[in-house]
Design an enzyme around this catalytic site. Structure first.
Site, PDB file in Angstrom:
ATOM      1  N   CYS A   2      -6.420  -5.248 -16.908  1.00  0.00           N
ATOM      2  CA  CYS A   2      -7.417  -6.023 -17.623  1.00  0.00           C
ATOM      3  C   CYS A   2      -7.485  -5.563 -19.067  1.00  0.00           C
ATOM      4  O   CYS A   2      -6.699  -4.743 -19.524  1.00  0.00           O
ATOM      5  CB  CYS A   2      -8.802  -5.858 -16.986  1.00  0.00           C
ATOM      6  SG  CYS A   2      -8.843  -6.127 -15.209  1.00  0.00           S
ATOM      7  N   ARG A  50      -9.925 -10.115 -16.912  1.00  0.00           N
ATOM      8  CA  ARG A  50      -9.286  -9.574 -15.708  1.00  0.00           C
ATOM      9  C   ARG A  50      -7.969 -10.272 -15.386  1.00  0.00           C
ATOM     10  O   ARG A  50      -7.880 -11.498 -15.385  1.00  0.00           O
ATOM     11  CB  ARG A  50     -10.233  -9.729 -14.507  1.00  0.00           C
ATOM     12  CG  ARG A  50      -9.673  -9.082 -13.239  1.00  0.00           C
ATOM     13  CD  ARG A  50     -10.549  -9.344 -12.043  1.00  0.00           C
ATOM     14  NE  ARG A  50     -10.008  -8.662 -10.861  1.00  0.00           N
ATOM     15  CZ  ARG A  50     -10.206  -9.062  -9.614  1.00  0.00           C
ATOM     16  NH1 ARG A  50     -10.947 -10.130  -9.367  1.00  0.00           N
ATOM     17  NH2 ARG A  50      -9.672  -8.401  -8.607  1.00  0.00           N
ATOM     18  N   GLU A  77      -5.352   0.566 -12.914  1.00  0.00           N
ATOM     19  CA  GLU A  77      -5.301   0.703 -11.460  1.00  0.00           C
ATOM     20  C   GLU A  77      -5.568   2.156 -11.087  1.00  0.00           C
ATOM     21  O   GLU A  77      -5.052   3.073 -11.736  1.00  0.00           O
ATOM     22  CB  GLU A  77      -3.921   0.316 -10.906  1.00  0.00           C
ATOM     23  CG  GLU A  77      -3.420  -1.060 -11.338  1.00  0.00           C
ATOM     24  CD  GLU A  77      -4.167  -2.207 -10.692  1.00  0.00           C
ATOM     25  OE1 GLU A  77      -4.980  -1.957  -9.771  1.00  0.00           O
ATOM     26  OE2 GLU A  77      -3.950  -3.365 -11.107  1.00  0.00           O
ATOM     27  N   ASP A 100     -10.618  -1.243  -6.392  1.00  0.00           N
ATOM     28  CA  ASP A 100     -10.641   0.112  -6.952  1.00  0.00           C
ATOM     29  C   ASP A 100     -11.746   0.249  -7.993  1.00  0.00           C
ATOM     30  O   ASP A 100     -12.218   1.358  -8.264  1.00  0.00           O
ATOM     31  CB  ASP A 100      -9.276   0.498  -7.529  1.00  0.00           C
ATOM     32  CG  ASP A 100      -8.710  -0.529  -8.491  1.00  0.00           C
ATOM     33  OD1 ASP A 100      -9.266  -1.627  -8.610  1.00  0.00           O
ATOM     34  OD2 ASP A 100      -7.672  -0.226  -9.134  1.00  0.00           O
ATOM     35  N   SER A 360       8.607  -0.049 -13.834  1.00  0.00           N
ATOM     36  CA  SER A 360       9.608   0.257 -14.859  1.00  0.00           C
ATOM     37  C   SER A 360      10.037   1.714 -14.736  1.00  0.00           C
ATOM     38  O   SER A 360       9.389   2.513 -14.064  1.00  0.00           O
ATOM     39  CB  SER A 360       9.038  -0.002 -16.263  1.00  0.00           C
ATOM     40  OG  SER A 360       8.217   1.077 -16.677  1.00  0.00           O
ATOM     41  N   GLY A 361      11.115   2.054 -15.431  1.00  0.00           N
ATOM     42  CA  GLY A 361      11.626   3.423 -15.406  1.00  0.00           C
ATOM     43  C   GLY A 361      11.165   4.275 -16.564  1.00  0.00           C
ATOM     44  O   GLY A 361      11.726   5.348 -16.807  1.00  0.00           O
TER      45      GLY A 361
END
Length: 617
Positions: A2, A50, A77, A100, A360-361
């Site tokens: 968000c 959001r 998160e 959460d 992602s890495g």
């Protein structure tokens, strides 16, 4: 995922009305197109947009506690929210949703400010406690989620993106020109400062409390490089594998479709391999490349996608992508000269019709000492007393060799003649000291100084730990994570980075040097773990990076655009850089006599930023 924004009034003042909150929200609607809301009372204004990822129907914000005494706006998160919810229920607390967000509210009720250190994930939030008359603001450990704070005359403004603060009454768009040397040195504005005088970034791993008109900032986490891991290499492999798997598992919790960015390099390939083991359907992967073959990793990405059986999507970028620059300048908030933001945005746009969240890495190079610049710097350090003679020789040779190769010789010679930490920072920097002085005048000499506080003279750690630590607190925080957050959010998708899970990061930096760097190459232990899933041609190929064809583009369409911008009256009268020097750099570059793509890009981005953010729009 968000965006949040708001204002806490100083004693004797009141918060702006709801229309201001709506305007702050409107500036970041791309961060949260699914839902939004504003909460206002005399002391505080809270707003949020959001992007629904978890508990799609029950996570509306601003979220008010059951007793009405606490109000939360939250971006990000919390990956351990289910474990925390079970612990809080055992203590007698009740929950109305599966989100959460509510876990943060209840955790604060149970543990107060200490709740922040219990949260695992990526987050920035603001929690108003009416009974105590205080606002709690917090940012995650590594700084994946942003939080800008404005010290205004009537109170404290805050926002996920700087542009939201522009809607607050009394906000002055007064540029802090003191950060320009650092911007030209590194391509970003180093934390905690910002491009505006009265705005700063809440540091990573910190929370802040606003109460009675005063702001108190507290550090709740910092990366510790000790004690060094003392087990065998086999034990280290097993422990790293377990941490990587747990980090990926945590980030697969979502109530929406998700996938992964795949470059074909080691880091993203490891993440996709771990995802493939846990998912019953093929992983959706997304890659981007360029017509100019030396900048494109599409072949490597296809190879990994075929090996792991992913549902693969790719895009070849045309030179016309330069038209996106002004859009990216708006989304990046501050002058930001990492040109790989452009392909990052395009790969996020490629993913958006298919998924709402990607892994992602990012972070592997810092955690496991993977950057080539680490190896080059350590090699230069080993020259010891020969540095002076080598520096003089290379500078002399470089002055006799024309073109880019001569430039490189001179630059290496300059680095050899510098003292630490400038001998390292010059290898990270985008501009050379003499170039910064020419562009900015005497102030340009201070470009590297912004990062000097990251290096202590009495630091007895191995040199690799000292420079990795500095990179995590500067380049990773203010470049890599800014790029990932703003570009995924610009496309209205969420980006998660398992290699920056704090358990992985804390383990990686405590590995002895020989488990990180071996045979002249970084990421040794990560590579050994990855051999379980990936073949040698993927693991052992040279690192390519995510560069774009800037040198070529500045000789064609981008050069024409830059010429028009640099010829404008506004640019020439702004007074931040020397226009004649910029003209010379562009002419020399377009003629093929030298490669000045990086400083030209920096000047272009800075001027486009000024037009967009200082023009009143």
């Amino acid at each position: 995922m968000c965006g949040i924004a708001g204002f806490a009034a100083a004693p004797g003042r009141v918060a702006p009305d709801e229309r201001v909150g709506e305007a702050m929200n409107a500036a970041i609607v791309h961060r949260g197109p699914d839902d939004g809301g504003v909460h206002r009372e005399d002391a505080v204004l809270l707003g949020m947009r959001r992007l629904a990822i978890i508990d799609l129907g029950g996570g509306h914000q601003p979220m008010v506690s059951a007793d009405g005494q606490r109000v939360l706006v939250f971006n990000g998160e919390v990956y351990n929210f289910r474990r925390l919810r079970a612990e809080l229920r055992a203590l007698g607390h009740a929950f109305r949703t599966d989100s959460d967000s509510e876990v943060i509210l209840v955790a604060y009720e149970a543990w107060g400010e200490a709740a922040v250190a219990r949260l695992e994930g990526m987050f920035a939030f603001a929690l108003w406690d009416r009974a105590r008359g205080q606002l709690l603001l917090a940012r995650d450990r590594v700084g994946k989620k942003p939080l800008f704070l404005w010290d205004g005359p009537d109170g404290l403004g805050f926002a996920s993106e700087l542009k939201s603060l522009l809607a607050l009454p009394g906000f002055r768009r007064e540029v802090d020109t003191g950060v320009l040397p650092a911007y030209f040195a590194f391509g970003y504005v180093p934390s905690p400062r910002s491009i505006f005088r009265d705005v700063h970034k809440l540091p990573a791993g910190h929370y802040a409390v606003w109460r009675d008109g005063r702001l108190r900032e507290e550090c709740y986490w910092q990366l510790d490089f000790t004690p060094t891991f003392a087990g065998s290499e086999a034990e280290a492999e097993e422990q790293l594998h377990a941490r990587l798997q747990a980090a990926v598992d945590d980030r697969l919790v979502a109530d929406v479709p998700f996938g992964a960015f795949l470059s074909g390099g080691l880091d993203s390939s490891v993440v996709v391999a771990l995802m493939a083991q846990r998912m019953s359907q093929p992983v959706k992967t997304f890659s981007i490349g360029f017509k100019e073959a030396r900048y494109s990793e599409l072949g490597g990405a296809r190879r990994v996608a075929d090996l792991l059986g992913t549902e693969h999507h790719e895009l070849v970028v045309e030179p016309e992508a330069t038209e996106l620059i002004e859009k990216l300048v708006w989304h990046l908030d501050e002058p930001f000269a990492d040109s790989s933001a452009l392909p990052t945005f395009l790969v996020a746009e490629l993913a958006r019709p298919h998924v709402k969240m990607v892994l992602s890495g990012d972070g592997g190079d810092e955690a496991f000492a993977g950057y080539e610049r680490y190896l080059k710097f350590l090699a230069l350090e080993r020259l010891g007393p020969l540095r002076g003679a080598a520096a003089r020789g290379l500078r002399a040779a470089g002055s006799m060799v024309p073109g880019p190769f001569g430039q490189r010789l001179r630059r290496v010679g300059q680095r050899l003649g510098e003292t630490f930490p400038d001998s390292y920072l010059s290898g990270v920097a985008l501009s050379r000291p003499e170039q910064m002085r020419a562009l900015l005048g005497p102030a340009g000499a201070e470009g590297y100084a912004a990062l000097h506080p990251l290096f202590r003279a009495d630091d007895a750690r191995p040199m690799i730990d000292r420079i990795v630590d500095a990179d995590i607190r500067s380049y990773l925080l203010d470049d890599i994570l800014v790029k990932l957050d703003r570009m995924t959010m610009a496309a209205s998708i969420e980006g998660r980075a398992p290699l920056l899970d704090h358990r992985v990061l804390e383990f990686a930096v405590r590995l002895p040097v020989h488990l990180r760097i071996r045979h002249g190459r970084g990421k040794h232990l990560l590579r050994e773990v990855a051999r379980r899933w990936l073949p040698p041609d993927v693991l052992d190929k040279p690192k390519q990076g995510f560069a774009i064809p800037l040198p070529e583009w500045f000789r064609t369409s981008l050069g024409a655009m830059a010429g028009d911008v640099f010829a404008s009256r506004a640019f020439r009268e702004r007074g931040w850089v020397q226009p004649g020097v910029v003209d010379g750099l562009l002419a020399e570059h377009r003629a093929g006599r030298a490669d000045h793509a990086e400083p030209l890009w920096q000047v272009l981005v800075l001027e486009l930023w000024a037009r967009r953010f200082l023009g009143g729009a």
